[in-house]
Structure formats: structure tokens, C-alpha cells
Scaffold this motif. Structure first.
Motif, PDB file in Angstrom:
ATOM      1  N   ASN A  36      39.779  36.029  35.804  1.00  0.00           N
ATOM      2  CA  ASN A  36      38.648  35.107  35.987  1.00  0.00           C
ATOM      3  C   ASN A  36      37.460  35.546  35.133  1.00  0.00           C
ATOM      4  OD1 ASN A  36      39.970  33.390  37.694  1.00  0.00           O
ATOM      5  ND2 ASN A  36      39.049  34.195  39.588  1.00  0.00           N
ATOM      6  N   GLY A  37      37.262  36.860  35.055  1.00  0.00           N
ATOM      7  CA  GLY A  37      36.189  37.379  34.207  1.00  0.00           C
ATOM      8  C   GLY A  37      36.441  37.040  32.743  1.00  0.00           C
ATOM      9  N   ASP A  39      38.243  34.531  31.609  1.00  0.00           N
ATOM     10  CA  ASP A  39      38.001  33.086  31.452  1.00  0.00           C
ATOM     11  C   ASP A  39      36.512  32.800  31.324  1.00  0.00           C
ATOM     12  OD1 ASP A  39      40.679  32.666  31.741  1.00  0.00           O
ATOM     13  OD2 ASP A  39      40.587  31.969  33.822  1.00  0.00           O
ATOM     14  N   ALA A  40      35.728  33.480  32.152  1.00  0.00           N
ATOM     15  CA  ALA A  40      34.284  33.231  32.172  1.00  0.00           C
ATOM     16  C   ALA A  40      33.654  33.617  30.827  1.00  0.00           C
ATOM     17  CB  ALA A  40      33.642  34.005  33.318  1.00  0.00           C
ATOM     18  N   LYS A  43      34.676  30.998  28.213  1.00  0.00           N
ATOM     19  CA  LYS A  43      33.890  29.769  28.377  1.00  0.00           C
ATOM     20  C   LYS A  43      32.500  29.942  27.778  1.00  0.00           C
ATOM     21  CE  LYS A  43      36.103  28.290  32.669  1.00  0.00           C
ATOM     22  NZ  LYS A  43      35.991  28.480  34.124  1.00  0.00           N
ATOM     23  N   ILE A  81      30.151  33.356  31.768  1.00  0.00           N
ATOM     24  CA  ILE A  81      29.335  32.153  31.933  1.00  0.00           C
ATOM     25  C   ILE A  81      28.457  32.166  33.195  1.00  0.00           C
ATOM     26  CG2 ILE A  81      31.181  30.894  33.131  1.00  0.00           C
ATOM     27  CD1 ILE A  81      30.413  28.414  31.552  1.00  0.00           C
ATOM     28  N   GLY A  82      28.908  32.882  34.220  1.00  0.00           N
ATOM     29  CA  GLY A  82      28.153  32.908  35.467  1.00  0.00           C
ATOM     30  C   GLY A  82      28.248  31.591  36.223  1.00  0.00           C
ATOM     31  N   MET A  83      27.675  31.568  37.432  1.00  0.00           N
ATOM     32  CA  MET A  83      27.722  30.326  38.225  1.00  0.00           C
ATOM     33  C   MET A  83      26.368  30.069  38.883  1.00  0.00           C
ATOM     34  SD  MET A  83      31.402  30.531  40.184  1.00  0.00           S
ATOM     35  CE  MET A  83      31.527  32.306  40.273  1.00  0.00           C
ATOM     36  N   TYR A  91      33.313  25.752  42.982  1.00  0.00           N
ATOM     37  CA  TYR A  91      34.472  26.444  42.398  1.00  0.00           C
ATOM     38  C   TYR A  91      35.070  27.503  43.316  1.00  0.00           C
ATOM     39  CZ  TYR A  91      32.948  24.184  38.091  1.00  0.00           C
ATOM     40  OH  TYR A  91      32.589  23.264  37.158  1.00  0.00           O
ATOM     41  N   ILE A  92      34.214  28.152  44.075  1.00  0.00           N
ATOM     42  CA  ILE A  92      34.760  29.193  44.945  1.00  0.00           C
ATOM     43  C   ILE A  92      35.101  28.622  46.315  1.00  0.00           C
ATOM     44  CG2 ILE A  92      34.322  31.411  46.064  1.00  0.00           C
ATOM     45  CD1 ILE A  92      34.704  31.686  43.035  1.00  0.00           C
ATOM     46  N   ILE A  95      37.222  24.927  45.430  1.00  0.00           N
ATOM     47  CA  ILE A  95      38.419  24.966  44.577  1.00  0.00           C
ATOM     48  C   ILE A  95      39.283  26.200  44.827  1.00  0.00           C
ATOM     49  CG2 ILE A  95      39.244  25.108  42.182  1.00  0.00           C
ATOM     50  CD1 ILE A  95      37.111  23.160  41.427  1.00  0.00           C
ATOM     51  N   ALA A  96      38.663  27.372  44.834  1.00  0.00           N
ATOM     52  CA  ALA A  96      39.469  28.586  45.003  1.00  0.00           C
ATOM     53  C   ALA A  96      40.230  28.542  46.320  1.00  0.00           C
ATOM     54  CB  ALA A  96      38.584  29.831  44.923  1.00  0.00           C
ATOM     55  N   LEU A 121      47.128  31.513  42.995  1.00  0.00           N
ATOM     56  CA  LEU A 121      46.443  32.031  44.167  1.00  0.00           C
ATOM     57  C   LEU A 121      44.998  32.385  43.800  1.00  0.00           C
ATOM     58  CD1 LEU A 121      47.203  32.578  47.039  1.00  0.00           C
ATOM     59  CD2 LEU A 121      47.901  34.870  46.399  1.00  0.00           C
ATOM     60  N   GLY A 122      44.807  32.799  42.567  1.00  0.00           N
ATOM     61  CA  GLY A 122      43.474  32.988  42.003  1.00  0.00           C
ATOM     62  C   GLY A 122      42.546  33.886  42.789  1.00  0.00           C
ATOM     63  N   PHE A 123      41.310  33.483  42.820  1.00  0.00           N
ATOM     64  CA  PHE A 123      40.265  34.268  43.455  1.00  0.00           C
ATOM     65  C   PHE A 123      40.637  34.675  44.878  1.00  0.00           C
ATOM     66  CE2 PHE A 123      36.606  34.282  46.319  1.00  0.00           C
ATOM     67  CZ  PHE A 123      35.872  35.323  45.773  1.00  0.00           C
ATOM     68  N   THR A 169      29.003  37.525  36.306  1.00  0.00           N
ATOM     69  CA  THR A 169      29.431  37.540  37.704  1.00  0.00           C
ATOM     70  C   THR A 169      29.918  38.921  38.094  1.00  0.00           C
ATOM     71  OG1 THR A 169      30.094  35.224  37.524  1.00  0.00           O
ATOM     72  CG2 THR A 169      31.033  36.462  39.366  1.00  0.00           C
TER      73      THR A 169
HETATM   74  P1  ADP Z   1      41.439  29.361  38.514  1.00  0.00           P
HETATM   75  O1  ADP Z   1      41.019  30.578  37.771  1.00  0.00           O
HETATM   76  O2  ADP Z   1      42.905  29.096  38.362  1.00  0.00           O
HETATM   77  O3  ADP Z   1      40.612  28.163  38.218  1.00  0.00           O
HETATM   78  P2  ADP Z   1      40.480  30.817  40.752  1.00  0.00           P
HETATM   79  O4  ADP Z   1      40.711  30.719  42.209  1.00  0.00           O
HETATM   80  O5  ADP Z   1      40.832  32.106  40.120  1.00  0.00           O
HETATM   81  O6  ADP Z   1      41.266  29.639  40.066  1.00  0.00           O
HETATM   82  O7  ADP Z   1      38.978  30.533  40.446  1.00  0.00           O
HETATM   83  C1  ADP Z   1      38.383  29.324  40.871  1.00  0.00           C
HETATM   84  C2  ADP Z   1      37.194  29.005  40.020  1.00  0.00           C
HETATM   85  O8  ADP Z   1      36.115  29.849  40.328  1.00  0.00           O
HETATM   86  C3  ADP Z   1      37.401  29.181  38.542  1.00  0.00           C
HETATM   87  O9  ADP Z   1      37.997  28.042  37.960  1.00  0.00           O
HETATM   88  C4  ADP Z   1      35.967  29.352  38.038  1.00  0.00           C
HETATM   89  O10 ADP Z   1      35.339  28.114  37.860  1.00  0.00           O
HETATM   90  C5  ADP Z   1      35.303  30.044  39.185  1.00  0.00           C
HETATM   91  N1  ADP Z   1      35.218  31.488  38.929  1.00  0.00           N
HETATM   92  C6  ADP Z   1      35.990  32.447  39.471  1.00  0.00           C
HETATM   93  N2  ADP Z   1      35.641  33.660  39.008  1.00  0.00           N
HETATM   94  C7  ADP Z   1      34.638  33.473  38.131  1.00  0.00           C
HETATM   95  C8  ADP Z   1      33.849  34.339  37.305  1.00  0.00           C
HETATM   96  N3  ADP Z   1      34.069  35.659  37.265  1.00  0.00           N
HETATM   97  N4  ADP Z   1      32.893  33.774  36.535  1.00  0.00           N
HETATM   98  C9  ADP Z   1      32.683  32.452  36.537  1.00  0.00           C
HETATM   99  N5  ADP Z   1      33.392  31.596  37.286  1.00  0.00           N
HETATM  100  C10 ADP Z   1      34.359  32.077  38.079  1.00  0.00           C
END
Ligand code: ADP
Ligand code: MG
Length: 623
Positions: A36-37, A39-40, A43, A81-83, A91-92, A95-96, A121-123, A169
Motif C-alpha cells: 500500500n505504501g 502504491d501511495a 500515485k 500520496i497520503g489521505m 478508502y479505509i 473500501i478496505a 485482503l489488503g489493509f 501515511t
Molecule cells: P487495495 O490496496 O487493493 O486497494 P487495501 O485494503 O490494501 O486495498 O487498501 C484500501 C485503500 O486504502 C487503498 O486503495 C488506498 O486508497 C488506501 N490506502 C491504504 N494504504 C494507504 C497508504 N499507505 N497511503 C495512501 N492510501 C492508502
């Protein structure tokens, strides 16, 4: 004021199930959080590239991991990118958590074990090891405020202004007591090595700001263009990735963009034993994120005897394995990999036979297994399958049989144009190929073969019984295999003796043999040194070996054993004229000797043989 909320997904039921089912794969949580880090950061860099975010040009993008045993926290921080507060909510919290619920539904459908790498399963996966998680984050947007979110993952969460000063983040996982191994530096480092070795931004453990070395390789060799890689780099990458300090024999660099993306390196390792299969490791990655080892839906199972890394961004990951199995794209990838391996082998065979022969002992089991498992592979590499013969030369069967045909056809009646038809007929007759499965154990037979000018191939890996049966099945008109002790080849025989005398001999011999039901036959061999040999029918023996291989009962490989008495040997020639006592002694002694040359004696037989030998010595000195 902290805002409180209820998590809307029925997550109170989710945790126990996730914890139970994924127990053995808890490790993946760190990959998910670090990914996730990654990806951030990606982005954020994109936004900068598009001019939608400022700066970042000479910024050191990285992920920092640290653990605090006293506070029982494991922290992962990125400068991506931060949130904003809304984004955390969306997102958390939404979505998570709903992603995890989704994942769980798929997981259940796949029978609890079907989803490779547990992607999706992600976050939420961090709750497998944490009793509580805090997020400190700050969006890249100008004037953004820090946000602090916290939840036990089960039912409620709070969100409020936080004091994160920098963009990015920070995930703080409060590790549950029973999971405290995840606070150990060694454990964390090994997880990073396994899951994050090739992630594209620097990852640090306990970053100090001074000359720290990242734990990962952000530009792994397999991503480079093969023409820019040196031999030393390939070896170095192999050592580092597989911790094998023997150099690999050779390798294949896969580099493909269309119709699917596939990058990777497959190494042929040196094998340590030919008695068993040594499982290698083919690590599967998706965009530099480790998924799992030896996923047989993507990498044909026999290729997992190799070591390698394969990066396939096009594989659908949060699906069940049975889906993968039927996915056309995945099948294409798998076939492509197999083809590349076959190409490499045939290429080496054609261009560098010497090296190929040198490597043969290390690759033969792999190739044979591949042929048995995959007919396409067999048809591609069949001409590169070589066998050592009794002169120590390596030939493929075509070369071996071709030579044998020539030898079998006396010079005067070699087929000319007019006899073409004759030759065709001959072609259809399978050629008998003798083989040796144990050069030491079958030494006596080998000796006789060599003296008679016969040749044989050596088939002494554990897979060879299978493999020659497979060859006979694939090429029924071409050849049949007989172990060197399966029958007496015409070339070993001298003139036939009288039928009557042979009958008298075998009957007398059988009568004199104690406690054994062995069949007895007389032959006049060219070589008079050996009184008798054992032959065992190829079919029964192979059947017994197959049964033994599969651990089945009825694996008596010695059924259909025949004792061949050599009438050219002086002891056998004199046998019928001996008195009863001598017949008895000689018959058993001859039998034991033949048995020993074929295979071990039973304990009782060994005892009787030893007694006979002792009395022979006694007689000898008293003579
Ligand atoms: P996925 O990565 O498959 O989208 P996750 O459950 O891992 O699913 O994360 C859900 C969402 O939370 C991510 O899509 C992202 O938008 C946000 N997110 C999670 N971790 C971070 C992070 N470290 N920095 C920025 N956004 C994050
Ligand atoms: Mg994720």
C-alpha cells in the motif's frame, strides 16, 4: 473532537474467520501494508508527473519500517500520496473493510484454500496480527491537515485531526500478545526479504538517516533487458535470491511484452542427488510484489524443479485457483514458459553439445519428468534426450538406434534402392535397446556384453523405469527396452548344444537345488567363464518396480526369474557326471553365485552360501 463511527460491514463475524482460515499465511499482512505504501508513492509520483502535485523531484521516496517491543508496535511509514479525512473514511473504513468481506466470500467459495497469495485482503489483513491499528496520514494537497484514525477492526473506529507533519501515511500496528514474534527484528527482516525483495522503492528497517542500506533491490536483474546483463550478474542474482552457492548450470531470461507481460529468469541448478527429486523454487511476482512459490497453475509443475523468478502483472490474483486453472491467459503464459525452456534445451544441444553433455546428469531427471508430464514438451525435446552407453559416450536414441541398426545389418545385405520396401518393413520392427540400471550391480552382465561386442545404455536415475515405459508407449514401433539381465541376446550365445543333454542337465540341476523354485534353462554362451546367470523377465520386473515406486503391495520384482546354466562352463559341462553329494553342493553354490551377481541373497541363502564357501576353502587347503 474525535468522530466515532460504526463499521458498517458485519466485521465482528469476519475477524475470527479470517484469523482461523489464514492462520498459516498471516505473514502476508506485511506485504499488504508495504505494498500500500508502494502504491501511495507511485500515485504521488504520477501526480507530480502530471503537474497536479508540486515538488518531489529530488525527494527520496521510501518506506520505513520499525518495531518497538516495549510499546508492542510495528510501524510502516511511506512518503506517498497520503489521505484526507474523507479519503480515510472512504478508502479505509469502507473500501478496505468491504474489500476484506469480499475476499472472505471468495475465499469461502474456493473451499478455504484457493486464493493464491491471499490477495484482496489488503489493509484489513493487518488485523490478523494486531489488536488495534492507528493511521497517521497527511494528504499531498496544499494546506491538508493531518488525520488520525484508529480501530480494533471489529466494530468501531474513531477519526480526528492528527499531528502528522509530513506528507504520507504511517500505519501503527499494535501487535496482539500472541503474535509478538512480529516484533522481532529477525522475523521482520525475513518477511521483507521474502515478500518485498524486489519492490520498486527503498525499504528500510530502523532508518537512521545515515548511510542506511535498503533491504530490497528496487531494480532486480530480471527486469532488465537480457542484452544488458552479464554472466556474473546472473550468477550474483541467483546466489542472492536462492542462497545457493553452487553456480547454476545455465538460465533462461524471459522478457515479453505482448500478448502478455512476462519477465523473469529461470535457472537450472546443479543437483545434489540423482536418487530423489529436489524441489526448486519458482517465485511468482506481480509487479515486483511477491505472490507465492511454485504456483502450478502458472508454472507447470515439473518446472518447479528449477529455481527462478517470474513476474506476471497480467495474472488475475484475487481469484480462486480453479479459476486460474481455466483462465486462457494463464494457460498461454504457462505454455510460453514451457516452450522457452524447451527452446533453451534444444538450442544448447545443437550449439554446444559438449556443455550439454556436461550438464546432462543435472538436467536429465528434470527433462524426463517434464516429458512424462507434458507431451508437448516431450515432442519438443525428444531429440535432446541422451543416454550414456557402455563406452561412456552420450547419444540420443536416434543416434544410438541408427548405429545399432547398421551394426545389426551385415554389410553384404545392406538395403539398396531396390530393397527399399524391405527396409521399410525392418523399420517397423522395434529395435531392442539393452539398458543397465546399476553399473556396479550388473557388472558381470556388462562384462559379458562387452566381450560379445554388444552395447547398452545406462538408465540409473530413479525415474528411468517410468521413463523408458513412457518412451515405449510414445514410440511403440521404434524400440523396446530390455534390461541387460532380462534375457540372453543371440550375440552372447555360441552353438546350440543337444536338446537331450540340455534337458538332462536342467532336470538334474533342479533336483539338486534345495529350497528354491527357480526356473532353470541351459544355454551355450560364448563366454565360458561364468557357470550361470540369472535372467528376470523385463515385464515382471518393471511391474514390480512400478508397484514399489507407488508403494503398492505385490512388488515382488523377482518373480519370473530364470537361472541360465552355461554349458560352455567346465563345471556345468561336468555336472551330470557328478555324484549326488557333489551335485547338491555345486548346484546350490552356482545358484548363489548367480543370485549374488544379479541381486542380493536372502539372509538364509547368504548363510548357506557362506557355509559352502567355508567348506570349499577347507577342502582346498586339505587337497
Ligand atoms: P487495495 O490496496 O487493493 O486497494 P487495501 O485494503 O490494501 O486495498 O487498501 C484500501 C485503500 O486504502 C487503498 O486503495 C488506498 O486508497 C488506501 N490506502 C491504504 N494504504 C494507504 C497508504 N499507505 N497511503 C495512501 N492510501 C492508502
Ligand atoms: Mg493494498
Amino acid at each position: 473532537m474525535a468522530k466515532q463511527g460504526n463499521i458498517q460491514i458485519a466485521s465482528e463475524n469476519m475477524m475470527p474467520i479470517i484469523k482461523k482460515w489464514l492462520y498459516s499465511d498471516k505473514d502476508i499482512f506485511l506485504r499488504e501494508i508495504v505494498a500500500n505504501g508502494v502504491d501511495a508513492i507511485t500515485k504521488y509520483k504520477k501526480l507530480v508527473e502530471m503537474g497536479e502535485a508540486k515538488g518531489g523531484n529530488d525527494e527520496h521516496f521510501c518506506i520505513k519500517i520499525s518495531a518497538d517491543k516495549d510499546a508492542k508496535t510495528l510501524t510502516v511509514e511511506d512518503n506517498g500520496i497520503g489521505m484526507s479525512e474523507e479519503e480515510v473514511e472512504k478508502y479505509i473504513t469502507q473500501i478496505a473493510f468491504s474489500g476484506a468481506a469480499d475476499f472472505l466470500a471468495k475465499y469461502e467459495k474456493a473451499g478455504g484454500d484457493g486464493i493464491i497469495g491471499h490477495f484482496g485482503l489488503g489493509f484489513y489483513s493487518a488485523y490478523m496480527v494486531s489488536e488495534n491499528i492507528e493511521i497517521f496520514t497527511r494528504s499531498y494537497r496544499e494546506g491538508a491537515k493531518g488525520v488520525h484514525w484508529e480501530s480494533d477492526g471489529e466494530s468501531t473506529y474513531t477519526i480526528e485531526d492528527g499531528d502528522k507533519a509530513e506528507r504520507g501515511t504511517k500505519i501503527v500496528m499494535h501487535i496482539a500478545d500472541e503474535e509478538k514474534e512480529f516484533l522481532d527484528e529477525g522475523r521482520i527482516r525475513s518477511l521483507i526479504e521474502k515478500y518485498c525483495a524486489f519492490m520498486p522503492y527503498d525499504i528500510y528497517y530502523n532508518f537512521t538517516g545515515k548511510e542506511d542500506k535498503p533491504l530490497n533491490d528496487t531494480h532486480p536483474l530480471y527486469l532488465k533487458n537480457p542484452k544488458d546483463c552479464t554472466e556474473e550478474e546472473y550468477k550474483e542474482f541467483y546466489r542472492k535470491t536462492f542462497h545457493d552457492y553452487h553456480d547454476p548450470l545455465f538460465w533462461i531470461h524471459l522478457n515479453m511484452e505482448y500478448p502478455f507481460r512476462l519477465k523473469g529468469i529461470l535457472y537450472f541448478p546443479k543437483v545434489k542427488s540423482k536418487a530423489e527429486l529436489e524441489r526448486g523454487k519458482v517465485k511468482l511476482y506481480c509487479n515486483q510484489v511477491y505472490i507465492a512459490d511454485n504456483i502450478k497453475e502458472v508454472i507447470p509443475e515439473f518446472l518447479t524443479l528449477l529455481n527462478g523468478v517470474i513476474d506476471c502483472p497480467d495474472i488475475p490474483l484475487n481469484v480462486s485457483r480453479s479459476f486460474l486453472q481455466n483462465d486462457r491467459q494463464v494457460q498461454k503464459i504457462s505454455r510460453h514458459i514451457t516452450k522457452k525452456v524447451a527452446d533453451k534445451l534444444t538450442g544448447l544441444f545443437k550449439t554446444d553439445r559438449e556443455k550439454y553433455v556436461q550438464c546432462w546428469n543435472d538436467i536429465s531427471v528434470f527433462i524426463k519428468l517434464g516429458c512424462i508430464k507434458d507431451e508437448d514438451f516431450y515432442s519438443k525435446v525428444k531429440d535432446c534426450i541422451i543416454f550414456k552407453d557402455l563406452n561412456g559416450e552420450y547419444k540420443n536414441l536416434e543416434e544410438y538406434i541408427g548405429k545399432k541398426r547398421e551394426e545389426d545389418t551385415p554389410a553384404e545385405d545392406k538395403p539398396d534402392a531396390a530393397a527399399d520396401k524391405e527396409e521399410e518393413k525392418k523399420e517397423e520392427q522395434p529395435v531392442t535397446v539393452y539398458y543397465v540400471s546399476d553399473e556396479v550391480g550388473q557388472a558381470q552382465y556388462i562384462e559379458m556384453f562387452k566381450k560379445a561386442g554388444l552395447n547398452a545404455i545406462v538408465c540409473d536415475t530413479f525415474i528411468d523405469t517410468h521413463f523408458i515405459s513412457y518412451l515405449e508407449y510414445k514410440e511403440p514401433t521404434k524400440m523396446r527396452f530390455l534390461r541387460i539381465d532380462a534375457d540372453v541376446d543371440a550375440a552372447l550365445k555360441g552353438e546350440e548344444g543337444s536338446e537331450e543333454a540340455d534337458k538332462a542337465l536342467t532336470e538334474a540341476f533342479k533336483a539338486a537345488l534345495k529350497n528354491t523354485e527357480v526356473a532353470v534353462k541351459a544355454e551355450r554362451l560364448k563366454d565360458g567363464n561364468v557357470p550361470a546367470i540369472i535372467n528376470v523377465s523385463e515385464f515382471s520386473r518393471r511391474f514390480g518396480e512400478m508397484n514399489a515406486f507407488y508403494g503398492l503391495a505385490g512388488a515382488d520384482a523377482d518373480r519370473d526369474m530364470t537361472l541360465i546354466l552355461n554349458t560352455a562352463n567346465p563345471v556345468i559341462a561336468a555336472f551330470t557326471g557328478l555324484d549326488e553329494e557333489k551335485k547338491n553342493f555345486v548346484a546350490n553354490q552356482v545358484y548363489y553365485m548367480a543370485r549374488l551377481a544379479y541381486k542380493k541373497l536372502s539372509p538364509e541363502e547368504m548363510k548357506a552360501f557362506a557355509e559352502n564357501n567355508a567348506s570349499l576353502l577347507k577342502n582346498y587347503i586339505e587337497k
